[in-house]
Design a protein around this motif. Sequence first.
Motif, PDB file in Angstrom:
ATOM      1  N   ARG A   1      -0.866   0.286  15.806  1.00 60.43           N
ATOM      2  CA  ARG A   1      -0.781   1.144  14.628  1.00 60.43           C
ATOM      3  C   ARG A   1       0.069   0.526  13.520  1.00 60.43           C
ATOM      4  O   ARG A   1      -0.008   0.960  12.376  1.00 60.43           O
TER       5      ARG A   1
ATOM      6  N   TYR B   1      -2.217  -2.718  10.144  1.00 62.53           N
ATOM      7  CA  TYR B   1      -2.161  -2.112   8.815  1.00 62.53           C
ATOM      8  C   TYR B   1      -1.501  -3.024   7.802  1.00 62.53           C
ATOM      9  O   TYR B   1      -0.391  -3.532   8.027  1.00 62.53           O
TER      10      TYR B   1
ATOM     11  N   GLN C   1       0.007  -2.375   5.074  1.00 61.47           N
ATOM     12  CA  GLN C   1       1.302  -1.948   4.544  1.00 61.47           C
ATOM     13  C   GLN C   1       2.475  -2.339   5.440  1.00 61.47           C
ATOM     14  O   GLN C   1       3.619  -2.350   4.989  1.00 61.47           O
TER      15      GLN C   1
ATOM     16  N   CYS D   1     -10.352  -4.175   4.684  1.00 61.60           N
ATOM     17  CA  CYS D   1      -9.537  -3.088   5.221  1.00 61.60           C
ATOM     18  C   CYS D   1     -10.118  -1.740   4.806  1.00 61.60           C
ATOM     19  O   CYS D   1     -10.772  -1.623   3.770  1.00 61.60           O
ATOM     20  N   CYS D   2      -9.835  -0.741   5.606  1.00 57.09           N
ATOM     21  CA  CYS D   2     -10.195   0.643   5.274  1.00 57.09           C
ATOM     22  C   CYS D   2      -9.271   1.135   4.157  1.00 57.09           C
ATOM     23  O   CYS D   2      -8.268   0.494   3.843  1.00 57.09           O
ATOM     24  N   SER D   3      -9.565   2.287   3.603  1.00 55.22           N
ATOM     25  CA  SER D   3      -8.722   2.839   2.542  1.00 55.22           C
ATOM     26  C   SER D   3      -7.315   3.159   3.045  1.00 55.22           C
ATOM     27  O   SER D   3      -6.373   3.235   2.257  1.00 55.22           O
ATOM     28  N   THR D   4      -7.155   3.313   4.348  1.00 54.12           N
ATOM     29  CA  THR D   4      -5.838   3.564   4.938  1.00 54.12           C
ATOM     30  C   THR D   4      -4.994   2.295   5.034  1.00 54.12           C
ATOM     31  O   THR D   4      -3.814   2.362   5.344  1.00 54.12           O
TER      32      THR D   4
ATOM     33  N   ARG E   1      -5.876  -0.150   7.213  1.00 56.69           N
ATOM     34  CA  ARG E   1      -6.152  -0.734   8.523  1.00 56.69           C
ATOM     35  C   ARG E   1      -7.279  -1.751   8.412  1.00 56.69           C
ATOM     36  O   ARG E   1      -8.267  -1.536   7.726  1.00 56.69           O
TER      37      ARG E   1
END
Length: 185
Positions: free
Chosen positions: A111, A115, A117, A128-131, A133
């Motif tokens: 997790r 990511y 970030q 990457c996804c909008s999150t 990831r």
Amino acid sequence: MAYLAVIDTETNWNDAVMSIGIALAEEGSLCLRDSRYYVLDPEYQVGGMYDHVLHLVRREDTRVCTRREAMAEISQWLSEVGIVGIFAYNARFDRSHMQELADFPWFDIMRVAAYRQYNPFIPSSAPCCSTGRLKSRYGVEPMTQLLTGDCCYRETHNALLDAVDELNIMKCLGLPLEVYQCARL
């Protein structure tokens, strides 16, 4: 000194845990201080996708025992050393297969590692996804390759060796343990 435990499991064809690897590390430095390896009998006798590497670790202290014995020993050991938490890559899987350890705090390394970030090693060109990831290639093997630059690295799928590799992912990320609060299960 405070410690954390990185745990990995391997399951058999019946989705039962057949081996457990634990890497015990210092909280601040993430230096490996101890490890334990359990092969569960009779579960390992069923066989599984990675049963050929069960005995890759040749150690006198490899413990072949029942699940009940292993879980009692692990729980007692982790309580005695006073771990701050159990860390695992895709921790939901491992925790769901070891309900006996549910009283410990669990954290998911993936997790954080997967990511953008949190992981500065993820290239800006990576999808990457909008999150934030990664859309793909965020398992232990591709993540270790990304973090170490070793494109020849291959995950062994031996629970102890993989636990040590997952600890290495945490070391490579170099993040304080507080960051993993977002990954608490």
